[in-house]
Motif scaffolding. Sequence first.
Motif, PDB file in Angstrom:
ATOM      1  N   PHE A 121       0.824  -1.215   0.000  1.00 32.27           N
ATOM      2  CA  PHE A 121       0.000   0.000   0.000  1.00 32.27           C
ATOM      3  C   PHE A 121       0.858   1.265   0.000  1.00 32.27           C
ATOM      4  O   PHE A 121       0.497   2.263  -0.638  1.00 32.27           O
ATOM      5  CB  PHE A 121      -0.936  -0.023   1.210  1.00 32.27           C
ATOM      6  CG  PHE A 121      -1.799  -1.248   1.276  1.00 32.27           C
ATOM      7  CD1 PHE A 121      -2.934  -1.349   0.495  1.00 32.27           C
ATOM      8  CD2 PHE A 121      -1.445  -2.326   2.077  1.00 32.27           C
ATOM      9  CE1 PHE A 121      -3.732  -2.489   0.526  1.00 32.27           C
ATOM     10  CE2 PHE A 121      -2.240  -3.466   2.122  1.00 32.27           C
ATOM     11  CZ  PHE A 121      -3.377  -3.550   1.346  1.00 32.27           C
ATOM     12  N   ILE A 122       2.000   1.218   0.681  1.00 30.84           N
ATOM     13  CA  ILE A 122       2.881   2.393   0.730  1.00 30.84           C
ATOM     14  C   ILE A 122       3.442   2.685  -0.660  1.00 30.84           C
ATOM     15  O   ILE A 122       3.436   3.831  -1.128  1.00 30.84           O
ATOM     16  CB  ILE A 122       4.011   2.168   1.751  1.00 30.84           C
ATOM     17  CG1 ILE A 122       3.428   2.065   3.160  1.00 30.84           C
ATOM     18  CG2 ILE A 122       5.033   3.292   1.679  1.00 30.84           C
ATOM     19  CD1 ILE A 122       4.431   1.649   4.218  1.00 30.84           C
ATOM     20  N   ILE A 123       3.919   1.659  -1.335  1.00 27.94           N
ATOM     21  CA  ILE A 123       4.473   1.851  -2.678  1.00 27.94           C
ATOM     22  C   ILE A 123       3.373   2.162  -3.680  1.00 27.94           C
ATOM     23  O   ILE A 123       3.590   2.920  -4.642  1.00 27.94           O
ATOM     24  CB  ILE A 123       5.292   0.616  -3.091  1.00 27.94           C
ATOM     25  CG1 ILE A 123       6.540   0.522  -2.207  1.00 27.94           C
ATOM     26  CG2 ILE A 123       5.674   0.669  -4.562  1.00 27.94           C
ATOM     27  CD1 ILE A 123       7.417  -0.664  -2.486  1.00 27.94           C
ATOM     28  N   LEU A 124       2.182   1.628  -3.453  1.00 21.18           N
ATOM     29  CA  LEU A 124       1.048   1.973  -4.319  1.00 21.18           C
ATOM     30  C   LEU A 124       0.778   3.470  -4.276  1.00 21.18           C
ATOM     31  O   LEU A 124       0.600   4.111  -5.324  1.00 21.18           O
ATOM     32  CB  LEU A 124      -0.192   1.197  -3.875  1.00 21.18           C
ATOM     33  CG  LEU A 124      -1.494   1.497  -4.633  1.00 21.18           C
ATOM     34  CD1 LEU A 124      -1.389   1.011  -6.073  1.00 21.18           C
ATOM     35  CD2 LEU A 124      -2.682   0.851  -3.949  1.00 21.18           C
ATOM     36  N   ILE A 125       0.771   4.037  -3.074  1.00 17.29           N
ATOM     37  CA  ILE A 125       0.524   5.472  -2.923  1.00 17.29           C
ATOM     38  C   ILE A 125       1.632   6.286  -3.584  1.00 17.29           C
ATOM     39  O   ILE A 125       1.379   7.236  -4.330  1.00 17.29           O
ATOM     40  CB  ILE A 125       0.400   5.840  -1.430  1.00 17.29           C
ATOM     41  CG1 ILE A 125      -0.855   5.199  -0.829  1.00 17.29           C
ATOM     42  CG2 ILE A 125       0.356   7.357  -1.252  1.00 17.29           C
ATOM     43  CD1 ILE A 125      -0.948   5.336   0.675  1.00 17.29           C
ATOM     44  N   GLY A 126       2.893   5.903  -3.338  1.00 19.41           N
ATOM     45  CA  GLY A 126       4.011   6.639  -3.926  1.00 19.41           C
ATOM     46  C   GLY A 126       4.028   6.563  -5.435  1.00 19.41           C
ATOM     47  O   GLY A 126       4.239   7.574  -6.121  1.00 19.41           O
ATOM     48  N   SER A 127       3.798   5.375  -5.982  1.00 17.73           N
ATOM     49  CA  SER A 127       3.846   5.196  -7.439  1.00 17.73           C
ATOM     50  C   SER A 127       2.725   5.953  -8.139  1.00 17.73           C
ATOM     51  O   SER A 127       2.955   6.661  -9.127  1.00 17.73           O
ATOM     52  CB  SER A 127       3.754   3.702  -7.780  1.00 17.73           C
ATOM     53  OG  SER A 127       4.829   2.982  -7.230  1.00 17.73           O
ATOM     54  N   ILE A 128       1.505   5.810  -7.625  1.00 19.14           N
ATOM     55  CA  ILE A 128       0.367   6.491  -8.253  1.00 19.14           C
ATOM     56  C   ILE A 128       0.493   8.004  -8.116  1.00 19.14           C
ATOM     57  O   ILE A 128       0.199   8.747  -9.061  1.00 19.14           O
ATOM     58  CB  ILE A 128      -0.958   5.988  -7.651  1.00 19.14           C
ATOM     59  CG1 ILE A 128      -1.234   4.554  -8.110  1.00 19.14           C
ATOM     60  CG2 ILE A 128      -2.119   6.892  -8.055  1.00 19.14           C
ATOM     61  CD1 ILE A 128      -2.549   3.986  -7.641  1.00 19.14           C
ATOM     62  N   SER A 129       0.956   8.465  -6.958  1.00 20.82           N
ATOM     63  CA  SER A 129       1.126   9.910  -6.758  1.00 20.82           C
ATOM     64  C   SER A 129       2.126  10.479  -7.751  1.00 20.82           C
ATOM     65  O   SER A 129       1.887  11.519  -8.378  1.00 20.82           O
ATOM     66  CB  SER A 129       1.588  10.202  -5.328  1.00 20.82           C
ATOM     67  OG  SER A 129       0.627   9.763  -4.386  1.00 20.82           O
ATOM     68  N   GLY A 130       3.273   9.800  -7.904  1.00 26.26           N
ATOM     69  CA  GLY A 130       4.288  10.284  -8.827  1.00 26.26           C
ATOM     70  C   GLY A 130       3.813  10.313 -10.262  1.00 26.26           C
ATOM     71  O   GLY A 130       4.087  11.251 -11.006  1.00 26.26           O
ATOM     72  N   ALA A 131       3.073   9.274 -10.701  1.00 24.81           N
ATOM     73  CA  ALA A 131       2.649   9.181 -12.095  1.00 24.81           C
ATOM     74  C   ALA A 131       1.409  10.003 -12.400  1.00 24.81           C
ATOM     75  O   ALA A 131       1.277  10.567 -13.489  1.00 24.81           O
ATOM     76  CB  ALA A 131       2.408   7.712 -12.459  1.00 24.81           C
ATOM     77  N   LEU A 132       0.489  10.086 -11.429  1.00 28.26           N
ATOM     78  CA  LEU A 132      -0.804  10.710 -11.695  1.00 28.26           C
ATOM     79  C   LEU A 132      -0.799  12.220 -11.469  1.00 28.26           C
ATOM     80  O   LEU A 132      -1.536  12.950 -12.145  1.00 28.26           O
ATOM     81  CB  LEU A 132      -1.871  10.060 -10.811  1.00 28.26           C
ATOM     82  CG  LEU A 132      -3.335  10.185 -11.255  1.00 28.26           C
ATOM     83  CD1 LEU A 132      -3.516   9.653 -12.668  1.00 28.26           C
ATOM     84  CD2 LEU A 132      -4.246   9.442 -10.292  1.00 28.26           C
ATOM     85  N   PHE A 133       0.019  12.698 -10.543  1.00 27.03           N
ATOM     86  CA  PHE A 133      -0.005  14.128 -10.230  1.00 27.03           C
ATOM     87  C   PHE A 133       0.303  15.007 -11.447  1.00 27.03           C
ATOM     88  O   PHE A 133      -0.431  15.976 -11.697  1.00 27.03           O
ATOM     89  CB  PHE A 133       0.967  14.441  -9.088  1.00 27.03           C
ATOM     90  CG  PHE A 133       1.007  15.897  -8.728  1.00 27.03           C
ATOM     91  CD1 PHE A 133       0.002  16.462  -7.959  1.00 27.03           C
ATOM     92  CD2 PHE A 133       2.035  16.713  -9.188  1.00 27.03           C
ATOM     93  CE1 PHE A 133       0.029  17.815  -7.639  1.00 27.03           C
ATOM     94  CE2 PHE A 133       2.066  18.060  -8.873  1.00 27.03           C
ATOM     95  CZ  PHE A 133       1.063  18.612  -8.093  1.00 27.03           C
ATOM     96  N   PRO A 134       1.369  14.737 -12.231  1.00 29.43           N
ATOM     97  CA  PRO A 134       1.615  15.600 -13.400  1.00 29.43           C
ATOM     98  C   PRO A 134       0.461  15.589 -14.397  1.00 29.43           C
ATOM     99  O   PRO A 134       0.147  16.625 -14.991  1.00 29.43           O
ATOM    100  CB  PRO A 134       2.888  15.005 -14.017  1.00 29.43           C
ATOM    101  CG  PRO A 134       3.536  14.260 -12.914  1.00 29.43           C
ATOM    102  CD  PRO A 134       2.408  13.713 -12.087  1.00 29.43           C
ATOM    103  N   VAL A 135      -0.176  14.427 -14.577  1.00 31.33           N
ATOM    104  CA  VAL A 135      -1.289  14.326 -15.528  1.00 31.33           C
ATOM    105  C   VAL A 135      -2.468  15.168 -15.066  1.00 31.33           C
ATOM    106  O   VAL A 135      -3.047  15.940 -15.845  1.00 31.33           O
ATOM    107  CB  VAL A 135      -1.718  12.851 -15.693  1.00 31.33           C
ATOM    108  CG1 VAL A 135      -2.942  12.748 -16.603  1.00 31.33           C
ATOM    109  CG2 VAL A 135      -0.572  12.021 -16.260  1.00 31.33           C
ATOM    110  N   LEU A 136      -2.825  15.060 -13.783  1.00 31.06           N
ATOM    111  CA  LEU A 136      -3.950  15.839 -13.250  1.00 31.06           C
ATOM    112  C   LEU A 136      -3.620  17.318 -13.211  1.00 31.06           C
ATOM    113  O   LEU A 136      -4.477  18.164 -13.474  1.00 31.06           O
ATOM    114  CB  LEU A 136      -4.309  15.337 -11.849  1.00 31.06           C
ATOM    115  CG  LEU A 136      -4.838  13.902 -11.759  1.00 31.06           C
ATOM    116  CD1 LEU A 136      -5.137  13.528 -10.320  1.00 31.06           C
ATOM    117  CD2 LEU A 136      -6.086  13.736 -12.617  1.00 31.06           C
ATOM    118  N   ALA A 137      -2.383  17.650 -12.872  1.00 37.08           N
ATOM    119  CA  ALA A 137      -1.990  19.055 -12.798  1.00 37.08           C
ATOM    120  C   ALA A 137      -2.073  19.731 -14.162  1.00 37.08           C
ATOM    121  O   ALA A 137      -2.390  20.918 -14.268  1.00 37.08           O
ATOM    122  CB  ALA A 137      -0.571  19.178 -12.238  1.00 37.08           C
TER     123      ALA A 137
END
Length: 337
Positions: free
Chosen positions: A24-40
């Motif tokens: 779950f920790i790596i899931l949060i880190g991986s999705i945050s890193g990949a998804l944040f630029p797209v949403l931003a």
Amino acid sequence: MSDLNCGSGGGATTYPQLRVASVFIILIGSISGALFPVLAKRTNWLHVPKPVFDFAKFFGSGVIIATAFIHLLSPAISELGSPCLSPAWQLYPYPLALAMLSIFSIFIVELVAFRWGTTKLAALGVKPDTHGHGFGGHAAHGPEGGSLPDNDSLQCEKIHEDLESAHNHTRLDLGAAGQIIGVFILEFGVLLHSILIGLTLAVDPGFKILFVVIIFHQTFEGLGIGTRLAHLQLPPKYKHVTICAALLYGITTPLGIAVGLGVKSTYNPGSSTASIVSGVLDSLSAGILLYTGLVELIAHEFIFNEEMITGSNGRVAYAISCMLFGCGVMALLGRWA
């Protein structure tokens, strides 16, 4: 990285609760890193200044190249050079050959795809420098005396507009398809790597250090992937591709960890079979990321980018510095993983 023997015994079972939490920790880190630029890039409430996006873009290019050399090609050489394998594996540099095979395979796939796209456009009469001039242009404006266009002229102009709209739409679709192919190639290489990372983390005896390093590794790599996804110029109907690609990256390593935990009693990353599978996949993934990093990212962003050719020396130096910084950080993480 592992002291496991060459047998078929299972992996390490220490820190069982932390290994489960790592999913779950790596899931949060991986999705945050990949998804944040797209949403931003797509939303107003997550406004990110352009210089920050530029930094992330070039930083991500460096991350991808360092991943290819330090986190894929080097482990592949060690895995396929393992003393657990038969002497035949030592007679030829298979990791380098497989990486080379991967590079040329990706090159041929892209070449065929773009040749097909160019032929398709040519068959439709669409050329890059064609803007519809000369097809009924003069007749549509009537004689030089300024008289109103007749019905035939109006009909001709309508046909011309319809054809040009269809051609532009086709060109847009083919351009989007080319970008999606590029993203798919990059994602494919990264996903193979991410699955292997997850499997290794689940059963590796040196879990604590590897866990911390992989959190940063996956977040930085996700940032590189996500920034590239955010900069894709796709038609509205293809916008979901970027979200899906970011989410797919985010779940891959946690999925690998979960699978590794499920088979930890039988999966031995030091065994002959595991070494061969990991070595081959790492070699192929290294070739994919090398091609993508050097051709799709560096060459297109610097050598074939008009902004870099005509831009100020300061801008070019900044972009190169960001890329080298990303490469350096990711290469440094290779000290521990």
